[in-house]
Design an enzyme around this catalytic site. Sequence first.
Site, short mmCIF file in Angstrom:
data_model
loop_
_atom_site.label_atom_id
_atom_site.label_comp_id
_atom_site.label_asym_id
_atom_site.label_seq_id
_atom_site.Cartn_x
_atom_site.Cartn_y
_atom_site.Cartn_z
N CYS A 45 3.98 7.01 -3.91
CA CYS A 45 4.76 7.82 -2.96
C CYS A 45 6.01 7.10 -2.46
O CYS A 45 7.12 7.58 -2.65
CB CYS A 45 3.87 8.29 -1.81
SG CYS A 45 4.79 9.08 -0.51
N HIS A 70 7.44 0.37 2.34
CA HIS A 70 6.38 -0.49 1.79
C HIS A 70 5.82 -1.40 2.88
O HIS A 70 4.59 -1.53 3.03
CB HIS A 70 6.96 -1.40 0.69
CG HIS A 70 7.26 -0.71 -0.59
ND1 HIS A 70 8.15 -1.22 -1.51
CD2 HIS A 70 6.82 0.45 -1.13
CE1 HIS A 70 8.23 -0.40 -2.56
NE2 HIS A 70 7.43 0.61 -2.33
N PHE A 106 14.62 29.69 18.93
CA PHE A 106 15.77 30.27 18.25
C PHE A 106 16.82 29.20 17.95
O PHE A 106 16.98 28.30 18.74
CB PHE A 106 16.36 31.32 19.18
CG PHE A 106 17.01 32.44 18.46
CD1 PHE A 106 16.27 33.35 17.74
CD2 PHE A 106 18.38 32.58 18.51
CE1 PHE A 106 16.88 34.39 17.08
CE2 PHE A 106 19.00 33.62 17.84
CZ PHE A 106 18.26 34.52 17.13
N LEU A 149 0.84 -1.19 0.00
CA LEU A 149 0.00 0.00 0.00
C LEU A 149 0.89 1.25 0.00
O LEU A 149 2.09 1.16 0.22
CB LEU A 149 -0.90 -0.03 1.24
CG LEU A 149 -1.92 -1.17 1.21
CD1 LEU A 149 -2.50 -1.41 2.60
CD2 LEU A 149 -3.04 -0.85 0.22
N CYS A 180 7.36 10.56 -4.09
CA CYS A 180 7.81 11.47 -3.03
C CYS A 180 9.04 10.97 -2.28
O CYS A 180 9.94 11.75 -1.96
CB CYS A 180 6.72 11.72 -2.00
SG CYS A 180 5.05 11.60 -2.58
C1 COM Z 1 3.11 7.61 2.18
C2 COM Z 1 2.05 6.77 1.57
S1 COM Z 1 4.70 7.23 1.57
S2 COM Z 1 0.61 7.01 2.41
O1 COM Z 1 0.09 8.32 2.07
O2 COM Z 1 0.87 6.96 3.87
O3 COM Z 1 -0.32 5.98 2.05
#
Ligand code: COM
Length: 523
Positions: A84, A139, A501, A80, A89
């Site tokens: 990303c 993953h 700071f 899932l 990302c």
């Molecule tokens: C993030 C994937 S790398 S998700 O948005 O958490 O499913």
Amino acid sequence: MIKPKSINVRDEKLTIEQWGTLIESLHDGNADTAIFNIDERDHREYDAIFLGGGAGGRFGSAYLRAMGGRQLIIDRWPFLGGSCPHNACVPHHVFSDCAAELMLQRTFGGTLWFAPMDGVVTSIKDVVDLFRRGRTGPHAIMNYQSKEQLDLEYILNAPGKIIDSHTVEVAGRRFTAKNLVLGLGARPQALDIPGSDLKGVYSNVNLVETLDYEPSDTVVVIGGSKTAVEYGSFFSATGRRTIFVVRTECLKLIRDAEIRGYVLDRMKEQGAEIWERSQVLRIEENGEGRVKAVIVQTPDGERRIETNFVFTGLGEIPNSEMPAKALGVKIGPKNEIVVNSRLQTSVPNVYAIGDLIGGPMEMFKARKSGMYAARNIMGRESHYEPKDFPDFLHTHYEVSWLGMSEAEARAKYKNVVIIKMPPENPNGINVGLPASDRTMLYAMSKPHMSGYQKLVIDGDSRRVLGAHHVGYGAKDAFQYLNVLVKQGLTVDDLGEMDELFLNPTHFIQLSRLRSGREHLVDL
Ligand code: COM
């Protein structure tokens, strides 16, 4: 029909490490083995099937489940999280981290503890390999968290086929639901010129899957927006001659002209060549199916660049073909599925989320659109239209912005006040400020590299209209600051805050220096 192989993990409690091993074994060739995590003891009808388990499908599912609904995610990959953690990302941040580290190393090479870097070209392939090995961790966590902590049901490593607006077929079984939520993502826009199918032409997707050689000392990046600049800045930081071929202007998405100028100047200082108003005409082959050279039309005529590596960052196309064909959902001009603010498509019980519904193709929109679709499905009327969002990109720096640019503010307000660092001064930007985490060495010895920041204020209402930052760390601040700005944050509110700071945005202390004045002036 031949029934595909499957693994049932429902009653197993796989550790994160076991998930990693399973994902790697499936990704290495067992493409026909589906992972089933279905609660066969729950006889309720599904409230929603999420087709696609990327950020939108996963967050939508988690939200729907948390509201008491029943969901099922179906995804073609064995994990899932979608693109990303796989090719978007997460690798982008790996490469951008490397670019920042390398810029530090190159700037201070031969001084302090930094090894000399003159003439050194570092490996691109090693970092790609590192990412490819390392991505199994993220993953595995996605699968573990989704099953053990969020109690989600899912079928992975098996593409779903839409049968009708309530039914999806996957791995030889049919599942029905009250609603479908489409989260099928997007793919890189392909380059459409002679030679674009040669080995050596990459996008963010095939780069991390297939790079098996070290790119030449000259590389070509096609595009001037986020992805092109983020990957290209990494290539440039490795010491390669990096030529950006940009059809119009580079980094038009940075709203404020002064900030954009600073960012482009620092890119060029790091060696990037930016060829604007130029386009690649064709890519030449070396006789063995590989890239040998790139021919570019520039305003000064045609130019030829010898290289074996071309990276394309031309934007993304939503994967809307399959649902359009199966369900007849309405498609927009950019191949996106058209939705209303409830995330409903033209078929009322079919929702669409994430990159599939078009820009902005950003993580926050994927996750939030999933969450809003879930709310609507569960009977809580919710409207979502992404606008006025904070944004960022990486060069060798982190560049963050929110709200209006100075020019946009001046066009709308008559009394615009600017607070910025470095201040206007006769020597330009050669001032050792701003100084903060990750820029201290620059501030002390290469002051012009220590960043740039600007706060745009309406001097009459004293409200903050925009904020812009080049450096490191402001991205974190801006995701919260944007909420406050939308709520009417003033320079006086900023002056009341407690700064930790040295912080990356400095707006608090600068605002405090000015906010005692009844009539605001620039700083
Ligand atoms: C993030 C994937 S790398 S998700 O948005 O958490 O499913």
